[in-house]
Design a protein around this motif. Structure first.
Motif, mmCIF file in Angstrom:
data_model
loop_
_atom_site.group_PDB
_atom_site.id
_atom_site.type_symbol
_atom_site.label_atom_id
_atom_site.label_comp_id
_atom_site.label_asym_id
_atom_site.label_seq_id
_atom_site.Cartn_x
_atom_site.Cartn_y
_atom_site.Cartn_z
ATOM 1 N N LYS B 323 0.826 -1.202 0.000
ATOM 2 C CA LYS B 323 0.000 0.000 0.000
ATOM 3 C C LYS B 323 0.861 1.253 0.000
ATOM 4 O O LYS B 323 0.517 2.252 -0.630
ATOM 5 N N ILE B 324 1.957 1.196 0.718
ATOM 6 C CA ILE B 324 2.789 2.391 0.812
ATOM 7 C C ILE B 324 3.558 2.593 -0.488
ATOM 8 O O ILE B 324 3.740 3.727 -0.943
ATOM 9 N N ASP B 325 3.971 1.503 -1.105
ATOM 10 C CA ASP B 325 4.588 1.638 -2.429
ATOM 11 C C ASP B 325 3.633 2.325 -3.380
ATOM 12 O O ASP B 325 3.999 3.251 -4.107
ATOM 13 N N SER B 326 2.382 1.880 -3.355
ATOM 14 C CA SER B 326 1.444 2.478 -4.314
ATOM 15 C C SER B 326 1.126 3.908 -3.918
ATOM 16 O O SER B 326 0.874 4.748 -4.778
ATOM 17 N N LEU B 327 1.152 4.198 -2.611
ATOM 18 C CA LEU B 327 0.932 5.591 -2.200
ATOM 19 C C LEU B 327 2.018 6.495 -2.770
ATOM 20 O O LEU B 327 1.725 7.554 -3.341
ATOM 21 N N PHE B 328 3.260 6.060 -2.646
ATOM 22 C CA PHE B 328 4.336 6.905 -3.164
ATOM 23 C C PHE B 328 4.304 6.962 -4.686
ATOM 24 O O PHE B 328 4.622 7.991 -5.274
ATOM 25 N N ASP B 329 3.903 5.852 -5.307
ATOM 26 C CA ASP B 329 3.729 5.900 -6.756
ATOM 27 C C ASP B 329 2.709 6.956 -7.146
ATOM 28 O O ASP B 329 2.917 7.730 -8.072
ATOM 29 N N LYS B 330 1.606 6.989 -6.386
ATOM 30 C CA LYS B 330 0.558 7.970 -6.693
ATOM 31 C C LYS B 330 1.071 9.388 -6.501
ATOM 32 O O LYS B 330 0.770 10.287 -7.284
ATOM 33 N N ILE B 331 1.848 9.590 -5.439
ATOM 34 C CA ILE B 331 2.367 10.940 -5.188
ATOM 35 C C ILE B 331 3.247 11.380 -6.353
ATOM 36 O O ILE B 331 3.110 12.499 -6.875
ATOM 37 N N PHE B 332 4.113 10.498 -6.812
ATOM 38 C CA PHE B 332 5.028 10.905 -7.879
ATOM 39 C C PHE B 332 4.307 11.033 -9.206
ATOM 40 O O PHE B 332 4.657 11.878 -10.032
ATOM 41 N N TRP B 333 3.298 10.227 -9.392
ATOM 42 C CA TRP B 333 2.454 10.381 -10.571
ATOM 43 C C TRP B 333 1.834 11.775 -10.587
ATOM 44 O O TRP B 333 1.843 12.473 -11.606
ATOM 45 N N MET B 334 1.308 12.159 -9.429
ATOM 46 C CA MET B 334 0.679 13.463 -9.283
ATOM 47 C C MET B 334 1.664 14.568 -9.634
ATOM 48 O O MET B 334 1.335 15.509 -10.363
ATOM 49 N N ILE B 335 2.888 14.418 -9.155
ATOM 50 C CA ILE B 335 3.876 15.468 -9.384
ATOM 51 C C ILE B 335 4.210 15.557 -10.870
ATOM 52 O O ILE B 335 4.232 16.649 -11.463
ATOM 53 N N VAL B 336 4.417 14.394 -11.496
ATOM 54 C CA VAL B 336 4.791 14.416 -12.908
ATOM 55 C C VAL B 336 3.652 15.001 -13.744
ATOM 56 O O VAL B 336 3.885 15.812 -14.636
ATOM 57 N N GLN B 337 2.422 14.615 -13.426
ATOM 58 C CA GLN B 337 1.312 15.125 -14.229
ATOM 59 C C GLN B 337 1.138 16.619 -14.026
ATOM 60 O O GLN B 337 0.815 17.340 -14.967
ATOM 61 N N SER B 338 1.366 17.101 -12.802
ATOM 62 C CA SER B 338 1.232 18.548 -12.609
ATOM 63 C C SER B 338 2.312 19.276 -13.387
ATOM 64 O O SER B 338 2.071 20.379 -13.896
ATOM 65 N N LEU B 339 3.482 18.679 -13.517
ATOM 66 C CA LEU B 339 4.531 19.328 -14.321
ATOM 67 C C LEU B 339 4.180 19.261 -15.803
ATOM 68 O O LEU B 339 4.404 20.222 -16.552
ATOM 69 N N ARG B 340 3.619 18.137 -16.209
ATOM 70 C CA ARG B 340 3.263 18.024 -17.621
ATOM 71 C C ARG B 340 2.187 19.027 -18.000
ATOM 72 O O ARG B 340 2.109 19.465 -19.154
ATOM 73 N N SER B 341 1.331 19.370 -17.015
ATOM 74 C CA SER B 341 0.232 20.274 -17.349
ATOM 75 C C SER B 341 0.726 21.658 -17.751
ATOM 76 O O SER B 341 0.029 22.383 -18.441
ATOM 77 N N VAL B 342 1.912 22.028 -17.303
ATOM 78 C CA VAL B 342 2.403 23.364 -17.668
ATOM 79 C C VAL B 342 3.555 23.290 -18.672
ATOM 80 O O VAL B 342 4.182 24.294 -18.962
#
Lengths: 639, 476
Positions: B323-342
């Motif tokens: 669960k924690i692996d997937s939590l950190f995966d989600k966090i980094f996914w979020m970060i990459v997508q927010s960077l891609r948005s700009v």
């Protein structure tokens, strides 16, 4: 008749009826064999004491356990010398008189205001001063302490009066004390000396405890039953023990009894004979001691490598490295293996796997399987909770303050302050601990009188009181030092709730940690471990050793002893710490700590050799936060 | 020159405590963590690197000292300018643009406000996911309620006064707690919780009044955001917390970003309770250090900060590793997508890089939410551990920036093709996009017709990070 003026505590009408306090009984803590020896000599004294109207025969416990008596075998070959007797006679008089004049609440001093709170001389910290080379035993024991709690003082004075302690020590130390130059040819004389130092240390601590209690808001009461309101309040605040503002009154003047620094100093200034450091010129100048040539039987490299064979690079050691390439795969394989073992509750295999390290999610189950016996826990926990609500121990306040100051300020543990408070409060009053203490308890713990009879008759008694009227004080027999709660801090990462965390901590303490802060010659305890460290460092990195000792005059004990004493808790990062403790649980051997300390010295050896001042060396050794445990252990052992 | 060597000698000895691990490599082949700087980076830089800064934070100055750089002291040209946002943007002012040499770097992008202002970030993320949905990109998938499956990065947020009506529909449908923030505020200033419609209306009126005043005085308008409050945050020891993760972006096109291992959790001092009666207690709801510092009894030795490593260890114990692996995966996914948005909005100036401080909250279902992105995260050293972390963060950041942009300053002739000489320090690779291929004129026309992101099969579209292609995000 000196003995008639030992003060009685005044019982005024305004105060509640007397609650059980410290025992008035004379000190009974010597082993049967010694008692036989001593009784013949002290008959007269005993009779005098009986004349005070307190029965000694009643208090002399018949329960001096056989297990304790094996631990302590003084040599009774040499009878005490008459010279020593003379001193004994002379000194206690001053000691008895002093408290009467200064503590003005006894019958013997009616002119003083009866309930005047004794003033505390906080600057007087001589008690904790480390030992000198000479053996100034008697002046120390008979020094007068103005603020000493009356009852406790009586107790320790009576110990002196009966003279048993001195006789014992004299008998013990006859060869050593009278030798011009010390020589301890073998381990048993060292053992005798360590025992002597321990007894003195324990007496000092008890006096410090009494002083602290006298100076605090509890006014010398060390142990009492809570009133109903207090019980309710404590029960309601069980879940919020981290909020110290609730206990402001009680915590006002609380100070730690002794700290890690004092423990370190004890070892650094341990009086060792000069033959041990024959090759050094540095020791002649300073009063620090080295352990290189001590007569303890220490393991050599081959023995160590044999013991810790699983640490070798041939084995697949887990070192909590999230950054390994195949971290996930390795972890899954390891977890699978460990889960199968845990499922069939195979303790031996679990121990073997634990030696290679557990993962964060499996650690609790593995350690519990190896260490804990869960059958009794539920009942014990309930009883301890009931005792917490019912009884107030003075050391509770000391501990509350210590936990706030250590765990509460630590970056790794501050989230677990409540849990740690609960754990330590339970630990303070667990009688199961005192039964398992193996070192450092040469003296019986202070006795606390059991409840004679309850007012209503149906209230639950103090559990120990049922059996033998006196119970040890503190109930677990351990007078805590300031940083003690840091032992429990890392376990909050292993056990989530208070109950498992407490029992895990108790197991850890009784199996491992008790050896780390008591002087003893037990091979797992701090003295032989530190001696082992010096030996290994000397044989492995002689240049570093010489550089530190001769050029910089840095005593490695200053850094190493705190590491060892705290089992590296709060010195290294938490994930690495648990990896290290995995090895302690797996091997059941605290010498892993020595190996890690050695690994750190080897790793930083080059930098240490470059250091030109002791301050620089201190800077190199003081921050070890980001060391890696497994590589360093391997570096120390297998290169 | 002799002066520098002297200083470097004394430095290396006095700050020995953190560095001797690097200096004494074990003699056997032993698995070690990658905390050491790779040996490809020479200890002595070939060129004398001159820095310039307009800030006096202690970690910053310590970092420069550790790197053995010199202050440019208004003589000659600096190589590295650590500036605040205003000064960095002043370099790019049209008309007075600073003339950059090839080896000059500044630590902000000209258009960093696209991420760092809360309203812009919200707008960009919303726009990005609309586009993804429009382009039928798999990451733009919605569930049957119309919620984005993979791009649900931020809580529903509305800009006052313009989106007030949308807010009203949402409020009437869901109710509950909402949080009002000024768009460009920082350090938790001006943040309030509202739970009633008349409170929200009062904020709407305030925003309208402000906008009228701005029009009158011809000033910039600040604005307010109102967003749904995440009322069930994950609690540890009963306290709310958020994560601060440092991200280094050295280029937006192609996107190259790194995350720093030594982030931390910022805790509230007061235990959390979702009761409405407590909505004014900022010590319970706001995790900003600047807010928590005001509380009586603020602990200066830990400052309510918990290291990310300890957090991860504890969470693995509580929830298990998966669960924690997937939590950190989600966090980094979020970060990459927010960077891609700009990605398309940022000026991809080759003299710029940026270190962002991401704030994200984790709710009780272990879902991360993006709260805010700071283009200039706090460099204050409130605790001793803080100082150590931030010093190494800054020196690692600047070394990485030099590696990416002007490796010759680090004494490298050219980078190795497998990037094994990357001076990562405590950075880990988060996402390295392949550089866009050179287009033929015909392809360029085709791409222009397809719109900003190209077709789903076009070469310009960043791949939707499949699990096997993702960088190793379990590693914090």
């Amino acid at each position: 008749m000196l003995h008639c003026v030992i003060p009685q505590p005044k019982r005024s009408a305004t105060h509640p009826p007397p609650r059980p306090h410290l025992s008035d009984q004379p000190f009974y803590g010597f082993r049967n064999s010694i008692r036989q020896h001593i009784d013949a000599k002290t008959k007269v004294t005993s009779q005098k004491t009986t004349a005070l109207g307190r029965s000694i025969s009643k208090s002399t416990p018949t329960t001096t356990t056989s297990s304790t008596s094996n631990r302590y075998r003084p040599s009774l070959a040499n009878p005490p010398r008459p010279k020593a007797k003379l001193i004994l006679k002379a000194k206690p008089e001053a000691a008895v008189k002093a408290p009467i004049n200064t503590v003005g609440c006894g019958d013997a001093a009616p002119k003083e205001p009866a309930c005047k709170k004794p003033t505390v001389d906080r600057s007087n910290r001589r008690l904790l001063r480390p030992y000198r080379r000479s053996l100034p035993l008697l002046p120390l024991l008979t020094r007068s302490y103005p603020a000493l709690s009356v009852r406790l003082l009586n107790q320790s004075v009576r110990r002196e009066k009966t003279g048993r302690l001195e006789r014992l020590l004299q008998a013990h130390l006859e060869p050593a004390a009278n030798a011009v130059k010390w020589a301890w040819p073998n381990e048993s004389t060292l053992q005798a000396h360590v025992d002597f130092l321990n007894i003195r240390w324990r007496l000092q601590l008890e006096k410090a405890l009494a002083r602290a209690a006298a100076g605090s808001s509890s006014a010398g009461t060390l142990h009492r039953q809570r009133t109903l309101e207090e019980s309710r309040f404590m029960w309601s605040s069980w879940a919020s023990l981290d909020d110290v503002s609730l206990f402001q009154d009680q915590l006002r003047d609380i100070e730690p009894l002794y700290t890690l620094k004092d423990l370190t100093k004890r070892i650094m200034e341990f009086p060792v004979p000069e033959e041990w450091c024959a090759d050094s010129s540095a020791t002649a100048k300073s009063n620090i001691s080295y352990w290189l040539h001590c007569p303890l039987p220490l393991p050599d490299w081959d023995e160590l490598r044999g013991t810790f064979v699983e640490l070798s690079p041939l084995y697949d050691n887990y070192c909590a490295d999230y950054f390994e390439e195949d971290y996930k795969e390795v972890q899954d394989a390891r977890d699978g293996r460990l889960n199968r073992v845990l499922k069939r509750r195979d303790v031996l295999s679990a121990v073997k796997l634990c030696r290679l390290g557990c993962s964060a999610s499996n650690r609790d189950a593995t350690w519990s399987l190896i260490l804990r016996d869960k059958t009794q826990e539920e009942a014990q926990y309930k009883r301890l909770l009931a005792e917490f609500v019912r009884w107030e121990v003075f050391l509770d306040w000391v501990m509350l303050q210590s936990v706030m100051d250590t765990v509460g300020n630590a970056e790794q543990f501050f989230n677990f302050v409540t849990q740690m408070q609960q754990v330590m409060q339970l630990f303070q009053r667990d009688p199961a601990v005192v039964e398992r203490l193996e070192v450092g308890l040469l003296l019986e713990p202070l006795g606390v009188e059991g409840e004679e009879a309850d007012q209503n008759g149906d209230e639950p008694r103090h559990p120990k009181a049922v059996s033998d009227r006196t119970s040890p004080y503190p109930p677990n027999g351990v007078i805590p030092f300031h940083e003690m709660s840091m032992y429990a801090g890392p376990l909050a990462y292993v056990c989530i709730r208070t109950k498992p965390c407490y029992f895990m901590f108790r197991e850890f303490y009784c199996r491992y940690f008790q050896f780390l802060h008591h002087l003893s010659t037990h091979p797992q305890s701090i003295l032989p471990m530190y001696a082992l460290f010096e030996n290994l460092l000397h044989s492995r990195e002689q240049s570093v050793w010489e550089h530190l000792r001769v050029k910089l005059a840095v005593h490695p004990a200053k850094y190493v002893v705190p590491w060892l004493t705290m089992a590296f808790s709060s010195f290294i990062e938490i994930d690495q710490l648990l990896v290290l403790w995995d090895r302690i649980v797996g091997f059941g051997d605290l010498r892993v700590l020595v190996l890690l300390a050695l690994g750190i010295f080897i790793l930083r050896g080059k930098v240490l050799l470059k250091c030109k001042t002791s301050r620089e060396a201190g800077a190199v050794l003081s921050d070890i936060l980001n060391v890696e445990v497994v590589p360093l252990l391997q570096l120390a052992l297998f290169t | 020159m002799s002066q520098t060597t002297e200083r470097s000698d004394s430095d290396s000895e006095s700050d020995s405590s953190r560095e001797e691990e690097e200096e004494a490599p074990p003699t056997v082949k032993i698995p070690t963590r990658k905390t050491e700087v790779p040996s490809a980076v020479p200890v002595k830089f070939q060129a004398v690197i001159k820095y310039h800064t307009d800030q006096g934070f202690r970690p910053l100055l310590c970092a420069f000292r550790n790197l053995q750089w010199r202050d440019f002291a208004n003589r000659g040209r600096w190589h590295m300018f650590w500036a605040n946002v205003a000064n960095a943007r002043a370099l790019f002012q049209p008309g007075q643009r600073y003339y950059f040499n090839d080896d000059q770097l500044v630590n902000h992008y000209q258009s960093c406000y696209q991420l760092s202002r809360k309203d812009n970030m919200t707008k960009n993320i919303k726009k990005f996911r609309m586009e993804m949905a429009h382009l039928k990109d798999p990451i733009g998938k919605k569930d049957r309620h119309g919620n984005f499956l993979y791009l649900d990065l931020i809580a529903p947020t509305y800009l006052l006064p313009f989106d007030f009506n949308t807010f009203l529909t949402d409020f009437k449908k869901n109710g509950g707690l909402y949080i009002v923030k000024p768009c460009s505020g920082s350090q938790g200033q001006g943040i309030f919780l509202v739970n009633q419609l008349d409170q929200a209306k009062r904020w709407q009126e305030k925003a309208l009044a402000e906008i009228a005043a701005c029009v009158q005085d011809n000033e910039g308008y600040q604005g307010y955001l109102i967003s749904r409050y995440i009322a069930n945050p994950l609690l540890i020891d009963g306290k709310k917390f958020d994560l601060r993760i440092y991200i280094l972006v050295t280029s937006f096109k192609p996107l190259r970003c790194y995350y720093y291992r030594q982030g931390f959790c910022r805790f509230c001092a007061t235990r959390y309770s979702p009761d409405v009666g407590n909505i004014d207690d900022k010590f319970m709801h706001l995790t900003n250090v600047a807010v928590q510092k005001q509380k009586k009894g603020y602990n200066r030795s830990h400052g309510n900060k918990w290291s990310l490593k300890a957090f991860r260890l504890y969470m693995e114990r509580v929830y298990g590793r998966g669960k924690i692996d997937s939590l950190f995966d989600k966090i980094f996914w979020m970060i990459v997508q927010s960077l891609r948005s700009v990605q398309s909005l940022m000026d991809n100036d080759r003299h710029c890089y940026e270190m962002y401080g991401y704030d994200c909250l984790i709710d009780a279902h272990l879902k991360p939410w993006l709260l805010e992105i700071n283009a200039s995260p706090s460099l204050e050293d409130s605790t001793p551990v803080d100082r150590v972390i931030k010093t190494s963060l800054l020196s690692d950041t600047m070394r990485m920036a030099l590696y990416e942009r002007c490796p010759h300053l680090l004494g490298m002739k050219e980078k190795r093709p497998d990037a094994s000489d990357m001076p990562l320090g405590d950075y880990e690779i988060l996402y390295l996009e392949e550089p866009a291929p050179k287009l033929t004129p015909a392809e360029r026309v085709k791409k222009a017709n397809l719109g900003r992101y190209g077709s789903t099969s076009g070469p310009l579209q960043a791949p939707p990070l499949a699990p096997q292609d993702r960088p190793r995000w379990n590693s914090m």
